[in-house]
Design a protein around this motif. Structure first.
Motif, PDB file in Angstrom:
ATOM      1  N   ILE A 126       0.866  -1.186  -0.100  1.00 18.25           N
ATOM      2  CA  ILE A 126       0.170   0.100   0.094  1.00 18.25           C
ATOM      3  C   ILE A 126       0.895   1.233   0.135  1.00 18.25           C
ATOM      4  CG2 ILE A 126      -1.752   1.396   1.383  1.00 18.25           C
ATOM      5  CD1 ILE A 126      -2.753  -1.006   2.392  1.00 18.25           C
ATOM      6  N   ILE A 127       0.602   2.142  -0.747  1.00 18.40           N
ATOM      7  CA  ILE A 127       1.053   3.513  -0.599  1.00 18.40           C
ATOM      8  C   ILE A 127       0.206   4.701  -0.181  1.00 18.40           C
ATOM      9  CG2 ILE A 127       2.445   5.185  -2.153  1.00 18.40           C
ATOM     10  CD1 ILE A 127       3.355   3.042  -4.070  1.00 18.40           C
ATOM     11  N   THR A 128       0.821   5.393   0.294  1.00 18.49           N
ATOM     12  CA  THR A 128      -0.211   6.429   1.126  1.00 18.49           C
ATOM     13  C   THR A 128       0.674   7.632   1.381  1.00 18.49           C
ATOM     14  OG1 THR A 128      -1.807   7.223   2.628  1.00 18.49           O
ATOM     15  CG2 THR A 128      -0.382   5.394   3.471  1.00 18.49           C
ATOM     16  N   HIS A 129       0.235   8.613   1.832  1.00 22.77           N
ATOM     17  CA  HIS A 129       1.171   9.727   2.316  1.00 22.77           C
ATOM     18  C   HIS A 129       1.351   9.775   3.703  1.00 22.77           C
ATOM     19  CE1 HIS A 129      -1.711  12.249   4.390  1.00 22.77           C
ATOM     20  NE2 HIS A 129      -2.606  12.035   3.838  1.00 22.77           N
ATOM     21  N   ALA A 130       2.478  10.262   4.148  1.00 15.77           N
ATOM     22  CA  ALA A 130       3.165  10.483   5.546  1.00 15.77           C
ATOM     23  C   ALA A 130       1.874  10.952   6.445  1.00 15.77           C
ATOM     24  CB  ALA A 130       4.348  10.998   5.647  1.00 15.77           C
ATOM     25  N   TYR A 131       1.527  10.519   7.516  1.00 16.16           N
ATOM     26  CA  TYR A 131       0.683  10.968   8.581  1.00 16.16           C
ATOM     27  C   TYR A 131       1.508  11.514   9.458  1.00 16.16           C
ATOM     28  CZ  TYR A 131      -3.591   9.275   6.342  1.00 16.16           C
ATOM     29  OH  TYR A 131      -4.580   9.240   5.336  1.00 16.16           O
ATOM     30  N   VAL A 133       3.436  -1.111   4.017  1.00 12.09           N
ATOM     31  CA  VAL A 133       2.875   0.248   3.834  1.00 12.09           C
ATOM     32  C   VAL A 133       3.845   1.372   3.636  1.00 12.09           C
ATOM     33  CG1 VAL A 133       1.121   1.932   4.559  1.00 12.09           C
ATOM     34  CG2 VAL A 133       0.829  -0.409   5.160  1.00 12.09           C
ATOM     35  N   TYR A 134       3.840   1.744   2.532  1.00 13.49           N
ATOM     36  CA  TYR A 134       4.787   3.012   2.350  1.00 13.49           C
ATOM     37  C   TYR A 134       4.226   4.317   2.579  1.00 13.49           C
ATOM     38  CZ  TYR A 134       8.291   0.180  -0.297  1.00 13.49           C
ATOM     39  OH  TYR A 134       9.047  -0.936  -0.735  1.00 13.49           O
ATOM     40  N   TYR A 135       4.698   5.191   3.522  1.00 10.22           N
ATOM     41  CA  TYR A 135       4.197   6.302   3.923  1.00 10.22           C
ATOM     42  C   TYR A 135       5.054   7.475   3.191  1.00 10.22           C
ATOM     43  CZ  TYR A 135       1.100   4.245   7.408  1.00 10.22           C
ATOM     44  OH  TYR A 135       0.018   3.714   8.041  1.00 10.22           O
TER      45      TYR A 135
END
Lengths: 303, 438
Positions: free
Chosen positions: B41-46, B61-63
């Motif tokens: 999964i790729i998503t933006h950094a939180y 998961v890639y943040y």
């Protein structure tokens, strides 16, 4: 739901249902005949009649004419073609005339004449007292800035004016942005005049012209539609007469703009209606219908 | 199944953000891993959560560090994400890129870049959109652009399919309808948990205009006045919470209306089982997973009939109402009557819904669902008079940028990442697996 092997003609498929919780024999990307059945296109589109729109464009041209007349009066005042006393008398006479006509038309509102006279007298005496201040308000600003700002203010007035034709049971005061812009523009212009009396005359005329006259015009439009066309013609004529000695180019430009707005714009609007593509369907956000709570509005001034 | 796909899910919305899209992503990925595929999964950094994290079953998961502009959506920088994305896709040797949610700019960019690189792309939409206001017009145009060249599109309900087909001017054959699912074992009913002296109505949603909070504010005082033994439990937070508190003050319903505030997803079940009826007053919903979760937990559902809601539950589990105050009152009174006189037994719903909406079924259908440059140009050109030409230019520049990246950061220099051996850690292969891990 009997299926015989091999012969696909005898396979019985239960009809496809638009449900998610039941396992159906159809593939996931099946497109049923009822696809987009609930789509509604262009339901809110009205058919416009050309001549009705020409009549109704009169509201816009009326307002633009009033602005042009106002500017013409300013130029005449500055050139001393009209004197301030003449302007004050004309303003007062037409306001009283308008007030009486208004009283005859708007029978449902009962105005206390005494109070109206008192507030009018109070207002004009305040204006008289303030005119010396308003005369020197923008003395440091250059002429060009004043003309530019005036143009912007009048543009704001014309664009934000309430041109609606529907009326509620109450009388609506025209929108605050347009009235404020017009009054501000007239204050700017007034500061370029020479004497205090000039300033007073001009500003009282401005208040009558931009704050009271629109209410009268709007009501006249609703009640007597045919008479307002006559009013339109009168204003146009006045415009041409007033601007003729100042600049013929403006008159021609004005006539050209008037005919464009009245005759060509309605045709254009009707022409582009055919490109309208309004889509409604079950995916639209619903508008919640709540019971209207009755609100009691108090008119404290007029009781 | 024979082939093992390597899938990359891309979306702006993922854990630690909680919501329907996020849990959909997580649960779908878990199921696909169980079926033997590889999923990242790729998503933006939180906030501080940057870099690579591993979730249950080796879900990587890639943040990605990206700037968030509004409500967890990132700033769209059409080409800025490309180098990093390319690196990740080559490292993990991805075959299919699956984007979620039209609002997520990360998703749109990932689909564009993956098609440039020659991979397969797929898109899932979770929301309904209008056509008339400014934000809808822009988003729809962008969607048309992205979906001009996508291999398959998935929608969560039939209404959502119609909506997406119109928005993006697609052929309906390319769109599959695969509903959301729910882990039924997480929402087991508990008839003893609710208070027998009261009939409790539960509402759990974000308290925003779109979820019909105005209707709720209008309906609660009238119901409380009409039925003396009814109380409300409202969970969730949002800008409209003030309206509910004001209503409670105005009608002195402090003992009958309880406002719980924001709720974690793990606590949802414990609140649901305290109730007898679940009320949903949304003005628009593509699927509404909340009502399925509520029905699983043994509540009878009353909902407004909007969007995709009529397709979701069988008629014996739900009572519909138009989004009008009077109609809602009637529907709720009807439901109260049914509960009071025992005409319906909500505790049986879980068993039925377990088979209707199971994640294994969804994963199976998703699996089934999953081109040269000139062909692409032709597709993008048809997006509109001016937009088509602009999109073609964007796409061509993307292609040139890809060639540049291939030259400067060649493929052989990127080290492939080892695959997490999820099969070794799987205890059971049936649907209760996740239940044990949570």
């Amino acid at each position: 739901m009997a299926t015989t092997f091999g012969d696909s003609e005898y396979q019985y498929h239960p009809p496809w249902r638009k449900l998610l919780w039941v396992k159906q024999d159809y593939p996931d990307n099946y497109v049923d005949d009822s696809f987009l059945e609930e789509l509604q296109k262009n339901v809110n589109v009205r058919d416009y009649d050309y001549w009705t729109m020409v009549y109704q464009s009169g509201i816009i041209t009326q307002h633009i004419s009033t602005v042009v007349i106002f500017v013409a009066i300013f130029i005449h005042l500055q050139n001393n073609s009209i004197s301030a006393t003449q302007l004050i008398w004309i303003g007062a006479a037409s306001t009283t005339l308008g007030y009486f006509c208004w009283n005859l038309m708007a029978k449902q509102q009962s105005f206390r004449r005494g109070r109206v006279l008192k507030s009018a007298a109070f207002f004009f005496s305040t204006l008289l007292g303030l005119s010396p201040i308003l005369k020197t308000l923008t003395s440091q600003t250059s002429d060009d800035t004043i003309w530019a700002m005036t143009v912007y203010c009048f543009l704001a007035n014309v664009l934000s004016h309430d041109y609606g034709t529907q009326s509620g049971p109450r009388i609506k005061i025209p929108g605050s942005l347009s009235t404020n812009a017009a009054i501000f523009a007239s204050v700017l212009l007034a500061s370029r005049l020479d004497t205090n009396l000039d300033v007073f005359g001009f500003l009282s005329f401005a208040v009558e012209w931009f704050a009271l006259f629109p209410i009268f015009r709007k009501h006249a439009q609703q009640v007597h539609a045919k008479q307002s066309i006559m009013l339109n013609m009168v204003l146009q004529l006045l415009c041409i007469i007033l601007f003729f000695p100042i600049s013929k180019a403006v008159v021609i430009l004005y006539l050209f703009g008037f005919s464009f707005l009245t005759f060509i714009c309605p045709y254009w609007l009707i022409f582009i209606q055919k490109y309208k593509n309004e889509i409604h369907g079950p995916w639209d956000e619903a508008r919640p219908r709540l019971q209207k709570r009755t609100r009691r509005v108090t008119y404290r001034k007029y009781t | 199944m024979s082939t093992c796909y390597k899938i990359c899910m891309v979306s702006d919305f993922f854990y630690p953000n909680m919501g329907g899209v996020e849990s959909h992503l997580f649960l779908l990925s878990q199921r696909l891993i169980q079926r033997g595929h590889k999923v990242i999964i790729i998503t933006h950094a939180y906030g501080n959560r940057k870099g690579v994290r591993y979730l249950t079953n080796g879900l990587k998961v890639y943040y990605v560090p990206a700037m968030v502009v509004y409500s967890e959506a990132t700033l769209p920088t059409v080409y800025g994400f490309f180098p990093l994305l390319r690196n990740i896709l080559i490292r993990e040797s991805i075959d299919i890129v699956h984007g979620h949610q039209a609002f997520s700019s990360l998703c749109h960019e990932a689909i564009l870049h993956s098609k440039t690189m020659g991979l397969k792309a797929c898109f899932t939409d979770h929301s309904l959109f209008g056509f008339a206001d400014a934000s809808s017009i822009l988003t729809n145009k962008l969607l048309k652009f992205t979906l001009s060249d996508v291999d398959h599109i998935i929608c969560v309900s039939h209404t959502s399919k119609e909506n997406t087909v119109l928005r993006a001017a697609l052929s309906p054959r390319n769109v599959s309808v695969i509903p959301n699912a729910v882990v039924a074992s997480q929402f087991l009913p508990d008839p003893s948990a609710s208070d027998p002296s009261w009939t409790t109505i539960v509402v759990i949603s974000r308290l925003v205009y779109r979820k019909g909070v105005d209707l709720l504010v209008a309906v609660i005082p009238r119901i409380c006045a009409m039925h003396k033994n009814v109380r409300f439990i409202i969970g969730g937070d949002g800008p409209k919470r003030i309206d509910l508190e004001q209503m409670r003050e105005k009608h002195l319903l402090q003992d009958r209306v309880e406002l719980l505030g924001p709720i974690k997803h793990s606590e949802v079940r414990s609140i649901l089982i305290q109730g007898n009826i679940f009320l949903n007053t949304s003005l628009t919903e593509a699927f509404c997973i909340a009502i399925v979760e509520a029905a699983c937990a043994g509540l009878y559902v009353v909902s407004t009939k909007v969007g995709g809601v009529p397709e979701v539950l069988p008629s014996h589990m739900i009572n519909y109402a138009m989004p009008e105050e009077d109609d809602l009152i009637m529907a709720i009174s009807n439901a109260l009557h049914l509960i009071r006189y025992g005409k319906v037994d909500p505790s049986k719903f879980n068993g039925e819904l377990k088979d209707m909406y199971s994640w294994s079924n969804v994963a199976e259908r998703t699996e089934k669902a999953t081109s040269p440059l000139i062909e692409r140009l032709r597709r993008y050109y048809g997006c509109g008079l001016y937009a088509g030409k602009i999109f073609c230019m964007v796409m061509t520049l993307d292609y040139l940028f890809w060639l540049f990246l291939e030259m400067v950061f060649p493929r052989w220099s990127i080290e492939p990442a080892p695959t997490f051996p999820s099969k070794r850690y799987q205890l059971q292969t049936d649907s209760d697996c996740l239940d044990q891990i949570r």
